[in-house]
Structures are given as C-alpha cells and as structure tokens.
Design a protein around this motif. Structure first.
Motif, PDB file in Angstrom:
ATOM      1  N   SER A 143       0.828  -1.208   0.000  1.00 37.36           N
ATOM      2  CA  SER A 143       0.000   0.000   0.000  1.00 37.36           C
ATOM      3  C   SER A 143       0.859   1.253   0.000  1.00 37.36           C
ATOM      4  CB  SER A 143      -0.926   0.004   1.214  1.00 37.36           C
ATOM      5  OG  SER A 143      -1.801  -1.091   1.176  1.00 37.36           O
ATOM      6  N   ILE A 144       1.931   1.236   0.777  1.00 33.04           N
ATOM      7  CA  ILE A 144       2.833   2.387   0.820  1.00 33.04           C
ATOM      8  C   ILE A 144       3.485   2.588  -0.546  1.00 33.04           C
ATOM      9  CG2 ILE A 144       4.981   3.248   1.842  1.00 33.04           C
ATOM     10  CD1 ILE A 144       4.043   1.929   4.473  1.00 33.04           C
ATOM     11  N   MET A 145       3.848   1.484  -1.196  1.00 34.23           N
ATOM     12  CA  MET A 145       4.446   1.584  -2.534  1.00 34.23           C
ATOM     13  C   MET A 145       3.453   2.152  -3.541  1.00 34.23           C
ATOM     14  SD  MET A 145       6.727  -1.909  -2.673  1.00 34.23           S
ATOM     15  CE  MET A 145       6.853  -1.818  -4.432  1.00 34.23           C
ATOM     16  N   ARG A 146       2.166   1.816  -3.394  1.00 33.42           N
ATOM     17  CA  ARG A 146       1.140   2.363  -4.292  1.00 33.42           C
ATOM     18  C   ARG A 146       1.042   3.877  -4.135  1.00 33.42           C
ATOM     19  NH1 ARG A 146      -4.086  -1.459  -3.743  1.00 33.42           N
ATOM     20  NH2 ARG A 146      -4.515  -1.061  -5.926  1.00 33.42           N
ATOM     21  N   VAL A 147       1.121   4.340  -2.887  1.00 30.37           N
ATOM     22  CA  VAL A 147       1.076   5.783  -2.641  1.00 30.37           C
ATOM     23  C   VAL A 147       2.294   6.442  -3.268  1.00 30.37           C
ATOM     24  CG1 VAL A 147       1.138   7.588  -0.868  1.00 30.37           C
ATOM     25  CG2 VAL A 147      -0.298   5.567  -0.533  1.00 30.37           C
ATOM     26  N   CYS A 148       3.473   5.877  -3.045  1.00 29.21           N
ATOM     27  CA  CYS A 148       4.698   6.448  -3.606  1.00 29.21           C
ATOM     28  C   CYS A 148       4.641   6.484  -5.130  1.00 29.21           C
ATOM     29  CB  CYS A 148       5.922   5.656  -3.142  1.00 29.21           C
ATOM     30  SG  CYS A 148       6.311   5.895  -1.396  1.00 29.21           S
ATOM     31  N   ASN A 149       4.174   5.410  -5.736  1.00 30.85           N
ATOM     32  CA  ASN A 149       4.063   5.388  -7.204  1.00 30.85           C
ATOM     33  C   ASN A 149       3.059   6.415  -7.698  1.00 30.85           C
ATOM     34  OD1 ASN A 149       5.969   3.387  -7.710  1.00 30.85           O
ATOM     35  ND2 ASN A 149       4.488   1.745  -7.451  1.00 30.85           N
ATOM     36  N   SER A 150       1.947   6.534  -7.019  1.00 27.30           N
ATOM     37  CA  SER A 150       0.900   7.479  -7.429  1.00 27.30           C
ATOM     38  C   SER A 150       1.328   8.925  -7.255  1.00 27.30           C
ATOM     39  CB  SER A 150      -0.377   7.229  -6.629  1.00 27.30           C
ATOM     40  OG  SER A 150      -0.873   5.938  -6.887  1.00 27.30           O
ATOM     41  N   LEU A 151       2.123   9.189  -6.217  1.00 25.05           N
ATOM     42  CA  LEU A 151       2.551  10.562  -5.941  1.00 25.05           C
ATOM     43  C   LEU A 151       3.955  10.849  -6.468  1.00 25.05           C
ATOM     44  CD1 LEU A 151       1.187  11.002  -2.310  1.00 25.05           C
ATOM     45  CD2 LEU A 151       0.107  11.621  -4.470  1.00 25.05           C
ATOM     46  N   HIS A 152       4.528   9.887  -7.169  1.00 22.35           N
ATOM     47  CA  HIS A 152       5.855  10.052  -7.781  1.00 22.35           C
ATOM     48  C   HIS A 152       6.888  10.515  -6.758  1.00 22.35           C
ATOM     49  CE1 HIS A 152       3.567   9.665 -11.442  1.00 22.35           C
ATOM     50  NE2 HIS A 152       2.820  10.681 -11.058  1.00 22.35           N
ATOM     51  N   CYS A 153       6.957   9.753  -5.660  1.00 21.27           N
ATOM     52  CA  CYS A 153       7.891  10.117  -4.600  1.00 21.27           C
ATOM     53  C   CYS A 153       8.622   8.880  -4.089  1.00 21.27           C
ATOM     54  CB  CYS A 153       7.156  10.809  -3.459  1.00 21.27           C
ATOM     55  SG  CYS A 153       6.042   9.724  -2.526  1.00 21.27           S
ATOM     56  N   LYS A 154       9.640   9.119  -3.295  1.00 24.38           N
ATOM     57  CA  LYS A 154      10.373   8.042  -2.645  1.00 24.38           C
ATOM     58  C   LYS A 154       9.726   7.765  -1.293  1.00 24.38           C
ATOM     59  CE  LYS A 154      14.069  10.480  -2.915  1.00 24.38           C
ATOM     60  NZ  LYS A 154      15.399  11.020  -2.745  1.00 24.38           N
ATOM     61  N   LEU A 155      10.002   6.583  -0.766  1.00 28.55           N
ATOM     62  CA  LEU A 155       9.491   6.215   0.554  1.00 28.55           C
ATOM     63  C   LEU A 155       9.917   7.240   1.602  1.00 28.55           C
ATOM     64  CD1 LEU A 155       8.087   4.239   2.469  1.00 28.55           C
ATOM     65  CD2 LEU A 155      10.215   2.948   2.556  1.00 28.55           C
ATOM     66  N   SER A 156      11.153   7.690   1.506  1.00 30.44           N
ATOM     67  CA  SER A 156      11.660   8.663   2.482  1.00 30.44           C
ATOM     68  C   SER A 156      10.974  10.029   2.354  1.00 30.44           C
ATOM     69  CB  SER A 156      13.172   8.819   2.347  1.00 30.44           C
ATOM     70  OG  SER A 156      13.514   9.243   1.051  1.00 30.44           O
ATOM     71  N   ASP A 157      10.365  10.310   1.200  1.00 28.45           N
ATOM     72  CA  ASP A 157       9.590  11.545   1.042  1.00 28.45           C
ATOM     73  C   ASP A 157       8.243  11.419   1.752  1.00 28.45           C
ATOM     74  OD1 ASP A 157      11.559  12.627  -0.629  1.00 28.45           O
ATOM     75  OD2 ASP A 157      10.593  11.833  -2.428  1.00 28.45           O
ATOM     76  N   LEU A 158       7.704  10.212   1.769  1.00 28.73           N
ATOM     77  CA  LEU A 158       6.386   9.967   2.343  1.00 28.73           C
ATOM     78  C   LEU A 158       6.437   9.792   3.851  1.00 28.73           C
ATOM     79  CD1 LEU A 158       3.343   9.386   1.969  1.00 28.73           C
ATOM     80  CD2 LEU A 158       3.977   6.980   1.585  1.00 28.73           C
ATOM     81  N   ILE A 159       7.354   8.936   4.313  1.00 29.02           N
ATOM     82  CA  ILE A 159       7.416   8.609   5.738  1.00 29.02           C
ATOM     83  C   ILE A 159       8.832   8.816   6.247  1.00 29.02           C
ATOM     84  CG2 ILE A 159       7.160   6.775   7.461  1.00 29.02           C
ATOM     85  CD1 ILE A 159       5.032   5.565   5.644  1.00 29.02           C
ATOM     86  N   GLU A 160       8.935   9.522   7.358  1.00 35.99           N
ATOM     87  CA  GLU A 160      10.225   9.754   7.999  1.00 35.99           C
ATOM     88  C   GLU A 160      10.244   9.049   9.345  1.00 35.99           C
ATOM     89  OE1 GLU A 160      11.755  13.857   8.166  1.00 35.99           O
ATOM     90  OE2 GLU A 160       9.929  14.358   7.042  1.00 35.99           O
ATOM     91  N   TYR A 161      11.392   8.510   9.687  1.00 36.85           N
ATOM     92  CA  TYR A 161      11.573   7.949  11.023  1.00 36.85           C
ATOM     93  C   TYR A 161      12.329   8.961  11.856  1.00 36.85           C
ATOM     94  CZ  TYR A 161      13.362   5.268  14.906  1.00 36.85           C
ATOM     95  OH  TYR A 161      13.670   4.844  16.167  1.00 36.85           O
ATOM     96  N   ILE A 162      11.750   9.330  12.970  1.00 40.32           N
ATOM     97  CA  ILE A 162      12.378  10.275  13.889  1.00 40.32           C
ATOM     98  C   ILE A 162      12.621   9.526  15.197  1.00 40.32           C
ATOM     99  CG2 ILE A 162      12.151  12.463  15.117  1.00 40.32           C
ATOM    100  CD1 ILE A 162      10.158  13.261  12.842  1.00 40.32           C
ATOM    101  N   PRO A 163      13.875   9.272  15.535  1.00 40.63           N
ATOM    102  CA  PRO A 163      14.161   8.520  16.765  1.00 40.63           C
ATOM    103  C   PRO A 163      13.681   9.281  18.003  1.00 40.63           C
ATOM    104  CG  PRO A 163      16.174   8.909  15.493  1.00 40.63           C
ATOM    105  CD  PRO A 163      15.078   9.650  14.825  1.00 40.63           C
ATOM    106  N   ASP A 164      13.195   8.503  18.955  1.00 41.44           N
ATOM    107  CA  ASP A 164      12.822   9.102  20.240  1.00 41.44           C
ATOM    108  C   ASP A 164      14.086   9.533  20.956  1.00 41.44           C
ATOM    109  OD1 ASP A 164      10.139   8.504  19.811  1.00 41.44           O
ATOM    110  OD2 ASP A 164      10.340   6.523  20.706  1.00 41.44           O
TER     111      ASP A 164
END
Length: 73
Positions: free
Chosen positions: A48-69
């Motif tokens: 599902s995340i890959m579908r969003v990235c493909n549809s929005l022409h973005c990389k995974l890192s553009d969509l979701i960021e990991y911010i350490p606690d």
C-alpha cells in the motif's frame, strides 16, 4: 516515531481530497486515514505504501520519515 508527509505530497501533486487520493491509489479509506492521522502507520502493508509512492511520484523517504525518540542514557 514515524512522521507522514502525505498532505505536502498531495499539495505538490494537486490532489485536493482524501477521496481523490483513494481513487488514484486504489486504497481504502481506512488505509488513507492511517496516513493522515499518523496512527498505526506501521500496520500499513508495504504494498500500500508503494502504491502511494508510485501514485505521488515520490520516494518512501519523502512519504514517511523515522524520527528517533530522545533516549537519555
């Protein structure tokens, strides 16, 4: 902590509503809402995340960021 940038990417791609994003990606409202509410993102299927990235022409890192606690040692 995970941070989702879905609203910024929608603006960049001139997508005006959740319904329009659902139509473009073929994802359910439940999945799209998880991205918007940043709730249970880790339970979204990678497909599902890959579908969003493909549809929005973005990389995974553009969509979701990991911010350490902040961890105090």
């Amino acid at each position: 902590m995970l941070k989702c940038n879905i609203t910024h990417l929608m603006i960049d791609n001139e997508i005006k509503s959740v319904f329009e994003l659902m139509k473009i990606t073929g994802l359910s409202r439940e999945t799209v809402n998880k991205l918007f509410k940043i709730k249970d993102i880790e339970t979204i299927k990678f497909e599902s995340i890959m579908r969003v990235c493909n549809s929005l022409h973005c990389k995974l890192s553009d969509l979701i960021e990991y911010i350490p606690d902040d961890i105090d040692n």
